[in-house]
Design an enzyme around this catalytic site. Structure first.
Site, short mmCIF file in Angstrom:
data_model
loop_
_atom_site.label_atom_id
_atom_site.label_comp_id
_atom_site.label_asym_id
_atom_site.label_seq_id
_atom_site.Cartn_x
_atom_site.Cartn_y
_atom_site.Cartn_z
N ASN A 153 -12.38 -1.32 -0.79
CA ASN A 153 -11.69 -1.84 0.39
C ASN A 153 -12.38 -1.36 1.65
O ASN A 153 -12.72 -0.17 1.76
CB ASN A 153 -10.23 -1.37 0.40
CG ASN A 153 -9.52 -1.66 1.70
OD1 ASN A 153 -9.11 -2.78 1.96
ND2 ASN A 153 -9.40 -0.64 2.56
N GLU A 154 -12.60 -2.27 2.58
CA GLU A 154 -13.16 -1.93 3.90
C GLU A 154 -14.28 -0.90 3.77
O GLU A 154 -14.27 0.17 4.38
CB GLU A 154 -12.05 -1.43 4.84
CG GLU A 154 -11.07 -2.54 5.20
CD GLU A 154 -10.07 -2.15 6.30
OE1 GLU A 154 -10.12 -1.01 6.78
OE2 GLU A 154 -9.26 -3.03 6.67
N TYR B 92 -6.65 -8.89 11.85
CA TYR B 92 -5.33 -8.55 12.38
C TYR B 92 -5.16 -9.13 13.78
O TYR B 92 -6.11 -9.17 14.57
CB TYR B 92 -5.15 -7.03 12.44
CG TYR B 92 -4.89 -6.41 11.09
CD1 TYR B 92 -3.62 -6.42 10.53
CD2 TYR B 92 -5.92 -5.82 10.36
CE1 TYR B 92 -3.37 -5.86 9.29
CE2 TYR B 92 -5.68 -5.25 9.12
CZ TYR B 92 -4.41 -5.28 8.58
OH TYR B 92 -4.16 -4.73 7.35
N GLU C 282 0.84 -1.19 0.00
CA GLU C 282 0.00 0.00 0.00
C GLU C 282 0.88 1.24 0.00
O GLU C 282 2.01 1.22 0.47
CB GLU C 282 -0.90 0.00 1.24
CG GLU C 282 -1.89 1.15 1.29
CD GLU C 282 -2.95 0.99 2.38
OE1 GLU C 282 -3.87 1.82 2.43
OE2 GLU C 282 -2.85 0.02 3.17
N GLU D 118 -6.10 -9.07 4.03
CA GLU D 118 -5.25 -8.37 5.00
C GLU D 118 -5.20 -9.21 6.27
O GLU D 118 -6.25 -9.51 6.85
CB GLU D 118 -5.79 -6.97 5.31
CG GLU D 118 -5.66 -5.98 4.16
CD GLU D 118 -6.04 -4.57 4.53
OE1 GLU D 118 -5.91 -4.21 5.74
OE2 GLU D 118 -6.47 -3.82 3.64
N GLN E 101 2.24 -5.88 5.81
CA GLN E 101 2.46 -5.69 4.39
C GLN E 101 3.85 -6.14 4.02
O GLN E 101 4.60 -6.57 4.90
CB GLN E 101 2.23 -4.23 4.02
CG GLN E 101 0.78 -3.78 4.19
CD GLN E 101 0.55 -2.35 3.76
OE1 GLN E 101 1.39 -1.71 3.14
NE2 GLN E 101 -0.60 -1.81 4.12
#
Length: 508
Positions: free
Chosen positions: A177-178, A253, A30, A309, A358
């Site tokens: 995204n999201e 996460y 990103e 992610e 990432q």
């Protein structure tokens, strides 16, 4: 060191399970901190070896992982990125402010052509994430056309004018995204309608077939996944879902603390370690939940689940920009990765892709770089490298039939052993993690339906879970040969040190 615990693991070498897509070992880049600028891209005028501004030592290190795909340009950045600002002569590209990550100026010098050149250097498939949050259907449709259409059209002519005659192959396409958060703070049903609309205008041009990925849930928000499934199918109707998008994503996460105080990547105690592994192991429950919802609407599993992610998230390193998400990477992070892969392998019947967050200099990175040319391979990097033989292999059933008692903390339990196995081209690969931070593990690999000929092992461990690699000590945590691999009446026996990851490979 404590007395060794014991485990026995039955591995059915002759019982094929689902294929493990190589795309479960995907990556994410990103426009965030020093992932792109100073990580992948240093510019053509840099003194560091580069090709078109792309840093070649980074490429070389990642090629050793057989990196299968790379997701770009975000993340949250994707929904404020307008791709036409990143094409043409660099001097003519307008700059912007990256409001999501550090409120810094974005030059747009790394754009579509640079990203596709990076993918070609890596030998990786492109996963382009389009802008739903602040973009338009036309903008996204034209980006697909610019990238993938041959012949003649307005976007093709523009691409050719910018120096690329032939279209690229772009297999994977993200529809925002999201959307529940930084991608627009949308309701699930409202986004589901947008996903159908945007996906419709992301055309297949020529022989480039898009795998369109709808932006999915955070953690265990099963209602979000259900809304997406309802948008293309019906509960219990038994029909194949409409072929509008081909996958839905989720994000997960490993945050052991709170979002306001996540904890340090390297300064933590044993209870912090346990909380981290407990949180990481919960990914299995989350994936099972989303699979169950998807199975109700899509029992034949035509639509894939994409975890695009995942990884650890700590407080940034002291003295660094809090918007750059730069963190160190310790042996603890490596074990979070190893147990994630074991879960991925078990759920490869529905899970088609995963992307760690990432790749360089951000969150649970493979590589840490500096402007002076330093490059450090992290412990997580080594797990990817040791496990790469699982890519496109066939998973085989693994049963931990004897194990040490789970550790209990805050009303939650943590398994101390994690295992997965696969076979490919007459070779077997077994991955074993001893998650106990203090005790060795004496493990018997109880092999059924085959035997391993001349097995060899590799080991990743450290004197303590906090150990990590630095420019002054880049090999502090790195693989070594696994000694003490012994024949056993049931197969093989090995003792693993505390907080360690090992692989055993052999011809069948």
């Amino acid at each position: 060191m404590s007395t060794a615990s014991a485990a026995r693991v039955v591995i059915d070498l002759d019982v094929p399970g689902p294929a493990i897509s190589r795309h479960l070992y995907g990556h994410f880049a990103e426009h965030l901190g020093r992932c792109i600028y100073g990580g992948f891209y240093v510019g053509e005028d840099s003194d560091l070896p580069n090709e078109g501004g792309i840093r070649l030592d980074v490429v070389e290190a990642l090629r050793a992982l057989d990196i299968p795909n790379l997701r770009w340009p975000g993340g949250c950045f994707a929904d404020e990125y307008h791709w036409k600002d990143g094409i043409g002569p660099k001097a003519d590209r307008p700059s912007m402010i990256n409001t999501h990550w550090g409120n810094v100026e974005e030059s747009n010098h790394f754009g579509t052509h640079e990203f596709m050149a990076l993918c070609e250097l890596l030998g990786a498939d492109a996963y382009v994430n389009g802008n739903v949050g602040s973009g338009t259907v036309q903008e996204m449709s034209e980006w697909v056309e610019y990238l993938t259409r041959d012949g003649d059209s307005p976007m093709v002519r523009q691409r050719k004018a910018n120096g690329r005659d032939e279209p690229w192959k772009v297999p994977f396409w993200g529809i925002g995204n999201e959307a529940w958060g930084c991608g627009g703070n949308q309701r699930a049903e409202a986004y589901a309608d947008l996903a159908r609309r945007y996906a419709t205008f992301c055309r297949d041009h020529g022989d480039n077939k898009l795998y369109r990925i709808a932006a999915g849930a955070s953690n265990d928000d099963l209602a979000w996944t259900e809304a997406l499934m309802k948008a293309v199918s019906c509960l219990g109707c038994g029909r194949t879902p409409r072929n509008i998008f081909q996958a839905v994503s989720i994000h997960y996460y490993t945050v052991a603390g709170t979002w306001d105080s996540k904890g340090s990547a390297t300064d933590f105690d044993v209870e912090d370690y346990y909380r981290t592994i407990i949180k990481a192991q919960d990914i299995e429950r989350v994936i099972r939940g989303h699979k169950a919802v998807m199975d109700a609407y899509d029992p034949d599993r035509a639509i894939g689940l994409v975890l695009d992610e995942w990884g650890t998230w700590w407080d940034v390193e002291p003295g660094t920009n809090p918007g750059f998400l730069y963190q160190q990477n310790a042996m603890r992070d490596a074990l979070v990765a190893s147990l994630h892969f074991d879960v991925f392998h078990r759920h490869a019947d529905r899970l088609t892709m995963a992307n760690i967050a990432q790749t360089v200099n951000v969150l649970q990175a493979m590589l840490l770089t500096d402007e002076d040319g330093g490059l450090v391979r992290t412990p997580t990097y080594h797990v990817f490298e040791m496990n790469k033989g699982h890519q496109d292999a066939v998973s085989v059933p693994v049963h931990v039939v004897e194990r040490p008692a789970p550790y209990k903390l805050d009303g939650k339990t943590m398994e101390l052993v994690s295992v997965s196995a696969s076979v490919k081209d007459g070779q077997a690969l077994i991955s074993v993690s001893n998650l106990d931070p203090v005790a060795p593990l004496d493990v018997v690999l109880d092999l059924r339906g085959g035997e391993l000929r001349n097995p060899a092992g590799r080991l990743l461990t450290a004197s303590k879970p906090q150990d990590h690699n630095t420019p002054s000590d880049p090999q502090a945590v790195s693989p070594v040969s696994l000694t003490g691999l012994e024949s056993d009446p049931r197969g093989l026996r090995v003792t693993l040190p505390p907080h360690s990851f090992a692989t055993v490979s052999s011809a069948l």
